[in-house]
Design a protein around this motif. Structure first.
Motif, PDB file in Angstrom:
ATOM      1  N   PRO A  40       0.809  -1.215   0.000  1.00  0.00           N
ATOM      2  CA  PRO A  40       0.000   0.000   0.000  1.00  0.00           C
ATOM      3  C   PRO A  40       0.851   1.279   0.000  1.00  0.00           C
ATOM      4  N   VAL A  41       2.166   1.149   0.175  1.00  0.00           N
ATOM      5  CA  VAL A  41       3.064   2.310   0.163  1.00  0.00           C
ATOM      6  C   VAL A  41       4.093   2.132  -0.957  1.00  0.00           C
ATOM      7  N   PRO A  42       4.571   3.241  -1.546  1.00  0.00           N
ATOM      8  CA  PRO A  42       5.563   3.141  -2.629  1.00  0.00           C
ATOM      9  C   PRO A  42       6.892   2.578  -2.124  1.00  0.00           C
ATOM     10  N   LEU A  43       7.396   1.561  -2.828  1.00  0.00           N
ATOM     11  CA  LEU A  43       8.625   0.879  -2.434  1.00  0.00           C
ATOM     12  C   LEU A  43       9.598   0.790  -3.603  1.00  0.00           C
ATOM     13  N   SER A  44      10.856   0.548  -3.274  1.00  0.00           N
ATOM     14  CA  SER A  44      11.906   0.288  -4.253  1.00  0.00           C
ATOM     15  C   SER A  44      12.646  -0.970  -3.830  1.00  0.00           C
ATOM     16  N   VAL A  45      13.338  -1.577  -4.793  1.00  0.00           N
ATOM     17  CA  VAL A  45      14.151  -2.759  -4.517  1.00  0.00           C
ATOM     18  C   VAL A  45      15.587  -2.442  -4.901  1.00  0.00           C
ATOM     19  N   HIS A  46      16.509  -2.806  -4.021  1.00  0.00           N
ATOM     20  CA  HIS A  46      17.935  -2.560  -4.235  1.00  0.00           C
ATOM     21  C   HIS A  46      18.689  -3.879  -4.162  1.00  0.00           C
ATOM     22  N   LEU A  47      19.596  -4.087  -5.098  1.00  0.00           N
ATOM     23  CA  LEU A  47      20.512  -5.206  -5.008  1.00  0.00           C
ATOM     24  C   LEU A  47      21.514  -4.878  -3.915  1.00  0.00           C
ATOM     25  N   ALA A  48      21.683  -5.781  -2.959  1.00  0.00           N
ATOM     26  CA  ALA A  48      22.626  -5.567  -1.861  1.00  0.00           C
ATOM     27  C   ALA A  48      23.922  -6.329  -2.147  1.00  0.00           C
ATOM     28  N   ALA A  49      24.975  -5.934  -1.476  1.00  0.00           N
ATOM     29  CA  ALA A  49      26.295  -6.522  -1.685  1.00  0.00           C
ATOM     30  C   ALA A  49      26.331  -8.014  -1.371  1.00  0.00           C
ATOM     31  N   ASN A  50      25.429  -8.497  -0.542  1.00  0.00           N
ATOM     32  CA  ASN A  50      25.399  -9.915  -0.191  1.00  0.00           C
ATOM     33  C   ASN A  50      24.600 -10.758  -1.177  1.00  0.00           C
ATOM     34  N   GLY A  51      24.074 -10.125  -2.250  1.00  0.00           N
ATOM     35  CA  GLY A  51      23.311 -10.843  -3.260  1.00  0.00           C
ATOM     36  C   GLY A  51      21.815 -10.876  -3.003  1.00  0.00           C
ATOM     37  N   ASN A  71       8.201   4.995  12.125  1.00  0.00           N
ATOM     38  CA  ASN A  71       7.344   4.776  13.298  1.00  0.00           C
ATOM     39  C   ASN A  71       5.871   4.949  12.963  1.00  0.00           C
ATOM     40  N   ALA A  72       5.549   5.952  12.155  1.00  0.00           N
ATOM     41  CA  ALA A  72       4.150   6.180  11.777  1.00  0.00           C
ATOM     42  C   ALA A  72       3.606   5.019  10.943  1.00  0.00           C
ATOM     43  N   LEU A  73       4.379   4.555   9.981  1.00  0.00           N
ATOM     44  CA  LEU A  73       3.921   3.450   9.143  1.00  0.00           C
ATOM     45  C   LEU A  73       3.824   2.146   9.932  1.00  0.00           C
ATOM     46  N   LYS A  74       4.754   1.935  10.858  1.00  0.00           N
ATOM     47  CA  LYS A  74       4.685   0.749  11.720  1.00  0.00           C
ATOM     48  C   LYS A  74       3.434   0.796  12.589  1.00  0.00           C
ATOM     49  N   SER A  75       3.139   1.951  13.152  1.00  0.00           N
ATOM     50  CA  SER A  75       1.991   2.054  14.063  1.00  0.00           C
ATOM     51  C   SER A  75       0.660   1.838  13.346  1.00  0.00           C
ATOM     52  N   HIS A  76       0.643   2.080  12.025  1.00  0.00           N
ATOM     53  CA  HIS A  76      -0.573   1.852  11.235  1.00  0.00           C
ATOM     54  C   HIS A  76      -0.558   0.488  10.538  1.00  0.00           C
ATOM     55  N   LEU A  78       1.421  -0.603   8.236  1.00  0.00           N
ATOM     56  CA  LEU A  78       1.704  -0.538   6.801  1.00  0.00           C
ATOM     57  C   LEU A  78       3.078  -1.092   6.427  1.00  0.00           C
ATOM     58  N   ILE A  79       3.984  -1.165   7.387  1.00  0.00           N
ATOM     59  CA  ILE A  79       5.276  -1.819   7.187  1.00  0.00           C
ATOM     60  C   ILE A  79       5.553  -2.693   8.404  1.00  0.00           C
ATOM     61  N   ALA A  80       6.464  -3.620   8.254  1.00  0.00           N
ATOM     62  CA  ALA A  80       6.781  -4.571   9.327  1.00  0.00           C
ATOM     63  C   ALA A  80       7.359  -3.870  10.550  1.00  0.00           C
ATOM     64  N   LYS A  81       7.082  -4.433  11.701  1.00  0.00           N
ATOM     65  CA  LYS A  81       7.593  -3.879  12.966  1.00  0.00           C
ATOM     66  C   LYS A  81       9.112  -3.919  13.037  1.00  0.00           C
ATOM     67  N   ASP A  82       9.751  -4.831  12.302  1.00  0.00           N
ATOM     68  CA  ASP A  82      11.213  -4.917  12.327  1.00  0.00           C
ATOM     69  C   ASP A  82      11.883  -4.111  11.201  1.00  0.00           C
ATOM     70  N   SER A  83      11.126  -3.255  10.528  1.00  0.00           N
ATOM     71  CA  SER A  83      11.714  -2.366   9.525  1.00  0.00           C
ATOM     72  C   SER A  83      12.754  -1.487  10.194  1.00  0.00           C
ATOM     73  N   MET A  84      13.760  -1.067   9.413  1.00  0.00           N
ATOM     74  CA  MET A  84      14.861  -0.312  10.023  1.00  0.00           C
ATOM     75  C   MET A  84      15.301   0.849   9.156  1.00  0.00           C
ATOM     76  N   VAL A  85      15.852   1.846   9.815  1.00  0.00           N
ATOM     77  CA  VAL A  85      16.455   2.997   9.147  1.00  0.00           C
ATOM     78  C   VAL A  85      17.912   2.652   8.870  1.00  0.00           C
ATOM     79  N   THR A  86      18.365   2.927   7.650  1.00  0.00           N
ATOM     80  CA  THR A  86      19.721   2.570   7.259  1.00  0.00           C
ATOM     81  C   THR A  86      20.297   3.592   6.285  1.00  0.00           C
ATOM     82  N   ILE A  87      21.620   3.660   6.245  1.00  0.00           N
ATOM     83  CA  ILE A  87      22.266   4.533   5.256  1.00  0.00           C
ATOM     84  C   ILE A  87      22.388   3.826   3.910  1.00  0.00           C
ATOM     85  N   GLY A  88      22.085   2.549   3.875  1.00  0.00           N
ATOM     86  CA  GLY A  88      22.118   1.809   2.617  1.00  0.00           C
ATOM     87  C   GLY A  88      23.523   1.569   2.093  1.00  0.00           C
TER      88      GLY A  88
END
Length: 98
Positions: A40-51, A71-76, A78-88
């Motif tokens: 339900p939210v716009p997402l992207s997919v990234h190839l990570a260094a681990n494949g 936090n807002a999307l988790k509380s509603h 809309l995304i998993a509770k274990d989602s994380m903020v990262t520098i990518g």
């Protein structure tokens, strides 16, 4: 040294001071693409260094914005509770979904 500790300048992606919100990861691109299609939210997919393929919110944010949005999307639910903020720093390039 673990590969996730290093930021490789040759990777196509460079978030600079911006942050990604990673919501899931998959070991196959078709599985990641299918997940994005059903979101339900716009997402992207990234190839990570681990494949693997990291699924993130489509936009980049400042660190505090990323935490607030996450936090807002988790509380509603809309995304998993274990989602994380990262520098990518392990994201090689975006492979899906504009």
């Amino acid at each position: 040294m673990h590969y996730s500790w290093v930021h490789v300048s040759q990777f196509d992606e460079d978030s600079g001071e911006q942050r990604y919100v990673q919501v899931k990861s998959f070991n196959s691109l078709p599985d990641a693409q299918e997940f994005v299609k059903g979101s339900p939210v716009p997402l992207s997919v990234h190839l990570a260094a681990n494949g693997w393929f990291a699924v993130t919110l489509h936009d980049l944010y400042t660190e505090q914005e990323a935490k607030d949005v996450s936090n807002a999307l988790k509380s509603h639910g809309l995304i998993a509770k274990d989602s994380m903020v990262t520098i990518g720093n392990t994201y090689v390039r975006r492979v899906c979904c504009d």
